[in-house]
Design a protein around this motif. Sequence first.
Motif, PDB file in Angstrom:
ATOM      1  N   SER A   1       0.695  -1.007  -0.058  1.00  0.00           N
ATOM      2  CA  SER A   1      -0.317   0.024  -0.044  1.00  0.00           C
ATOM      3  C   SER A   1       0.858   1.539  -0.021  1.00  0.00           C
ATOM      4  CB  SER A   1      -0.554   0.161   1.178  1.00  0.00           C
ATOM      5  OG  SER A   1      -0.077  -0.363   2.423  1.00  0.00           O
ATOM      6  N   LYS A   2       2.216   0.683   0.271  1.00  0.00           N
ATOM      7  CA  LYS A   2       3.022   2.702   0.312  1.00  0.00           C
ATOM      8  C   LYS A   2       2.396   3.573  -1.588  1.00  0.00           C
ATOM      9  CE  LYS A   2       7.037   2.314   1.201  1.00  0.00           C
ATOM     10  NZ  LYS A   2       7.459   2.335   2.283  1.00  0.00           N
ATOM     11  N   ARG A   3       2.635   4.602  -1.133  1.00  0.00           N
ATOM     12  CA  ARG A   3       2.387   5.391  -1.869  1.00  0.00           C
ATOM     13  C   ARG A   3       2.811   6.645  -2.157  1.00  0.00           C
ATOM     14  NH1 ARG A   3       0.878   0.986  -3.443  1.00  0.00           N
ATOM     15  NH2 ARG A   3      -1.060   0.608  -4.321  1.00  0.00           N
ATOM     16  N   PHE A   4       4.562   6.400  -2.534  1.00  0.00           N
ATOM     17  CA  PHE A   4       4.869   7.811  -2.107  1.00  0.00           C
ATOM     18  C   PHE A   4       4.787   8.655  -3.508  1.00  0.00           C
ATOM     19  CE2 PHE A   4       7.664   4.134  -1.358  1.00  0.00           C
ATOM     20  CZ  PHE A   4       8.812   4.792  -0.063  1.00  0.00           C
ATOM     21  N   ARG A   5       5.179   9.762  -3.247  1.00  0.00           N
ATOM     22  CA  ARG A   5       4.710  11.581  -4.120  1.00  0.00           C
ATOM     23  C   ARG A   5       5.978  12.453  -3.873  1.00  0.00           C
ATOM     24  NH1 ARG A   5       3.581  15.764  -1.693  1.00  0.00           N
ATOM     25  NH2 ARG A   5       3.070  16.098   0.493  1.00  0.00           N
ATOM     26  N   ALA A   6       5.586  12.536  -4.902  1.00  0.00           N
ATOM     27  CA  ALA A   6       7.108  13.964  -5.177  1.00  0.00           C
ATOM     28  C   ALA A   6       6.972  15.013  -5.208  1.00  0.00           C
ATOM     29  CB  ALA A   6       7.079  14.322  -6.872  1.00  0.00           C
ATOM     30  N   PRO A   7       7.342  15.906  -4.353  1.00  0.00           N
ATOM     31  CA  PRO A   7       7.362  16.964  -3.389  1.00  0.00           C
ATOM     32  C   PRO A   7       6.982  17.974  -4.097  1.00  0.00           C
ATOM     33  CG  PRO A   7       9.313  16.259  -3.016  1.00  0.00           C
ATOM     34  CD  PRO A   7       8.559  15.623  -4.108  1.00  0.00           C
ATOM     35  N   ASP A   8       6.589  19.226  -4.168  1.00  0.00           N
ATOM     36  CA  ASP A   8       6.233  20.547  -5.207  1.00  0.00           C
ATOM     37  C   ASP A   8       7.175  21.651  -4.718  1.00  0.00           C
ATOM     38  OD1 ASP A   8       5.444  21.415  -3.063  1.00  0.00           O
ATOM     39  OD2 ASP A   8       3.179  21.106  -2.902  1.00  0.00           O
ATOM     40  N   GLU A   9       7.281  22.211  -5.367  1.00  0.00           N
ATOM     41  CA  GLU A   9       8.079  23.450  -5.284  1.00  0.00           C
ATOM     42  C   GLU A   9       8.431  23.551  -3.475  1.00  0.00           C
ATOM     43  OE1 GLU A   9      12.306  24.872  -6.063  1.00  0.00           O
ATOM     44  OE2 GLU A   9      11.038  24.161  -7.434  1.00  0.00           O
ATOM     45  N   THR A  10       7.624  24.022  -2.879  1.00  0.00           N
ATOM     46  CA  THR A  10       7.812  24.380  -1.637  1.00  0.00           C
ATOM     47  C   THR A  10       8.169  23.074  -0.777  1.00  0.00           C
ATOM     48  OG1 THR A  10       5.651  25.622  -1.870  1.00  0.00           O
ATOM     49  CG2 THR A  10       6.336  25.198   0.493  1.00  0.00           C
ATOM     50  N   GLU A  11       7.433  21.911  -0.862  1.00  0.00           N
ATOM     51  CA  GLU A  11       7.795  20.882  -0.771  1.00  0.00           C
ATOM     52  C   GLU A  11       9.470  20.536  -0.600  1.00  0.00           C
ATOM     53  OE1 GLU A  11       3.826  18.821  -0.570  1.00  0.00           O
ATOM     54  OE2 GLU A  11       5.051  18.542  -1.494  1.00  0.00           O
ATOM     55  N   ARG A  12       9.788  20.392  -1.587  1.00  0.00           N
ATOM     56  CA  ARG A  12      11.021  20.840  -1.949  1.00  0.00           C
ATOM     57  C   ARG A  12      12.673  21.245  -1.391  1.00  0.00           C
ATOM     58  NH1 ARG A  12      12.566  17.617  -6.712  1.00  0.00           N
ATOM     59  NH2 ARG A  12      14.994  19.015  -6.776  1.00  0.00           N
TER      60      ARG A  12
ATOM     61  N   ASP B   1      17.088  12.965  -0.138  1.00  0.00           N
ATOM     62  CA  ASP B   1      18.090  13.077  -1.648  1.00  0.00           C
ATOM     63  C   ASP B   1      17.382  12.210  -2.275  1.00  0.00           C
ATOM     64  OD1 ASP B   1      20.092  14.737  -0.759  1.00  0.00           O
ATOM     65  OD2 ASP B   1      21.495  12.812  -0.315  1.00  0.00           O
ATOM     66  N   GLU B   2      16.593  10.829  -1.755  1.00  0.00           N
ATOM     67  CA  GLU B   2      16.392  10.049  -2.836  1.00  0.00           C
ATOM     68  C   GLU B   2      14.643  10.567  -3.123  1.00  0.00           C
ATOM     69  OE1 GLU B   2      16.550   6.431  -3.089  1.00  0.00           O
ATOM     70  OE2 GLU B   2      18.724   6.938  -3.562  1.00  0.00           O
ATOM     71  N   ALA B   3      14.259  11.547  -2.465  1.00  0.00           N
ATOM     72  CA  ALA B   3      12.881  11.876  -2.305  1.00  0.00           C
ATOM     73  C   ALA B   3      13.347  13.102  -3.332  1.00  0.00           C
ATOM     74  CB  ALA B   3      12.442  12.575  -1.067  1.00  0.00           C
ATOM     75  N   LEU B   4      14.039  13.829  -3.259  1.00  0.00           N
ATOM     76  CA  LEU B   4      14.072  15.234  -4.141  1.00  0.00           C
ATOM     77  C   LEU B   4      14.255  14.835  -5.943  1.00  0.00           C
ATOM     78  CD1 LEU B   4      16.279  17.478  -1.451  1.00  0.00           C
ATOM     79  CD2 LEU B   4      13.550  17.465  -2.310  1.00  0.00           C
ATOM     80  N   SER B   5      15.879  13.633  -5.660  1.00  0.00           N
ATOM     81  CA  SER B   5      15.605  13.403  -6.667  1.00  0.00           C
ATOM     82  C   SER B   5      14.646  12.649  -7.330  1.00  0.00           C
ATOM     83  CB  SER B   5      16.411  12.115  -6.978  1.00  0.00           C
ATOM     84  OG  SER B   5      16.557  10.774  -6.333  1.00  0.00           O
ATOM     85  N   GLY B   6      13.413  11.597  -7.155  1.00  0.00           N
ATOM     86  CA  GLY B   6      11.635  11.457  -7.900  1.00  0.00           C
ATOM     87  C   GLY B   6      12.318   9.441  -7.710  1.00  0.00           C
ATOM     88  N   ARG B   7      13.387   9.452  -7.105  1.00  0.00           N
ATOM     89  CA  ARG B   7      13.510   8.211  -7.336  1.00  0.00           C
ATOM     90  C   ARG B   7      12.717   6.992  -6.611  1.00  0.00           C
ATOM     91  NH1 ARG B   7      18.711   9.171  -8.032  1.00  0.00           N
ATOM     92  NH2 ARG B   7      19.361   8.875  -5.483  1.00  0.00           N
TER      93      ARG B   7
END
Length: 552
Positions: free
Chosen positions: A440-451, A539-545
């Motif tokens: 059930s894991k669902r990652f989402r990419a951060p928006d600009e503010t979140e980045r 770093d993994e989240a920011l890279s989009g992986r």
Amino acid sequence: MQFAQLPIDQEIRDEAGRSGAWPFEEARKLVARMERSGKSEVLFETGYGPSGLPHIGTFGEVARTTMVRNAFRILTGDTIPTRLLCFSDDMDGMRKIPENVPDREALVPYLHMPLTVVPNPFGGASQSFAEHNNAMLCRFLDTFGFEYEFASATEYYRSGRFDAVLLRAAERYEDIMAVMLPTLGAERQATYSPFLPISPSTGRVLYIPMKEVDAKNGTVTFTDEDGRDATVPVTGGSVKLQWKPDFGMRWAALDVDFEMFGKDHQTNAVVYDRICEILGGTPPEHFVYELFLDAEGAKISKSKGNGLSIEEWLTYAAPESLGLYMFGKPRAAKRLHFDVIPKAVEDYYQFAASFERQDTRSRLQNPVFHIHGGAPPVSGIAVPFALLLNLVSASNASNKETLWGFISRYAPGVTPETDPELDRLVGYALRYFEDFVRPSKRFRAPDETERQALEALARKLAELPADADAALIQDAILDVARPIERYQDTKKTGPNGGPGVSGEWFQMLYQTLIGQERGPRFGSFVALYGIEETRALIDEALSGRLAGGQAV
């Protein structure tokens, strides 16, 4: 779940007499009952239908009854002996063939025969279907350490244990019918009899009207399945009673003092009580508990399979957590599905940790007191279960050794050998994550503010000492969020009088870094997982992986 032998002093008895915990409330009713009756022993009873295997409701009924039994023992200073009788209605006819048995066709000739006559379809030493399921029940109860006596309806009927009350039932047949008939529809009234004879010609349990009930000779006459009239005694196992009269008869014959049952029995309780009184007994004290619901709020049904089995619960958590689930609000309907397991585990250890610090009054309210008969074997855990689940999720660990590498750094000196309880939890966490969290894991990419916020958090964490504790890390995480307008909560006050931090900040962290909607205190997670490891996760989240579906 054992019936513990807790030393009982006067302080405990006094506090128990005032305690609002539901087992003590029920036990006080029993104390008053004993004072009225003058009996020298208390008999608790639970019922079991052996047409199926033991299930989570069976556990709940025996566990809750044991809690009341132990509460009674405490109130009376253990001066009145108690017994718990687990009664199997194994003389009931097999009305349908269960779905989960091998070679169902082989059982067709045995439909409506007593379950103790139906052959055992599973093989092994047990001769009958009922004997097999009764053995499963006893094994099930023994696994949890319950103190009980097993009773077979077939043995009780055939041995004569019920004969005196069955003869009385023949004498008071019309009185019993006067209670039963108003509860039935017109069609059923025309054919109803509280006596169910065992056919002399076919061996089946017959649901047919009686042509004669001879109280003087203690016999019933009916038309058998071969078309001829048959007369059999009501004693010696030649007949059994319909389930509602059977309830009351058993109470009267055994002099039962306490029995709990589900809400589906509540409307029939007055019938059971009245039958018991007609047969010369005093109805026991009752406790009616609510039924379990599934994840959608529908009533759990064994035939539908929409519930959670005892085996499934114990795959992902220890019996103590299930005991906690059974203790809490038994008169409220509760949803029983996989998502409740982590909270039950977490709550159990929180209650266990607080027990040692509590005074007597608070301990008697604490669920672990009742789960363990007053003597809980553990006093908390070094790493909360929710943190373990998040650690598995973030580390992608697939074995205990990997997790213990993190735990030992977080809690120096704690090892599987020094804390076997935590080691057991590690195993549960790995299984639960693999089966329920990972899919059930669902990652989402951060928006600009979140980045920008995540970049600031990575820098802030780099400034912390390597051995920073959870509190220091949590403060640093909050410091990052406070200047960011999106995460400000004007309903809260920060340390310098400014706005506090909203829950949206932590939700974002869990959604982008862990792939979940929520989790435990994030500072505690970072302390357990490691500062550098958390920065790598960012770093993994920011890279989009992460959002791209690559495993952590």
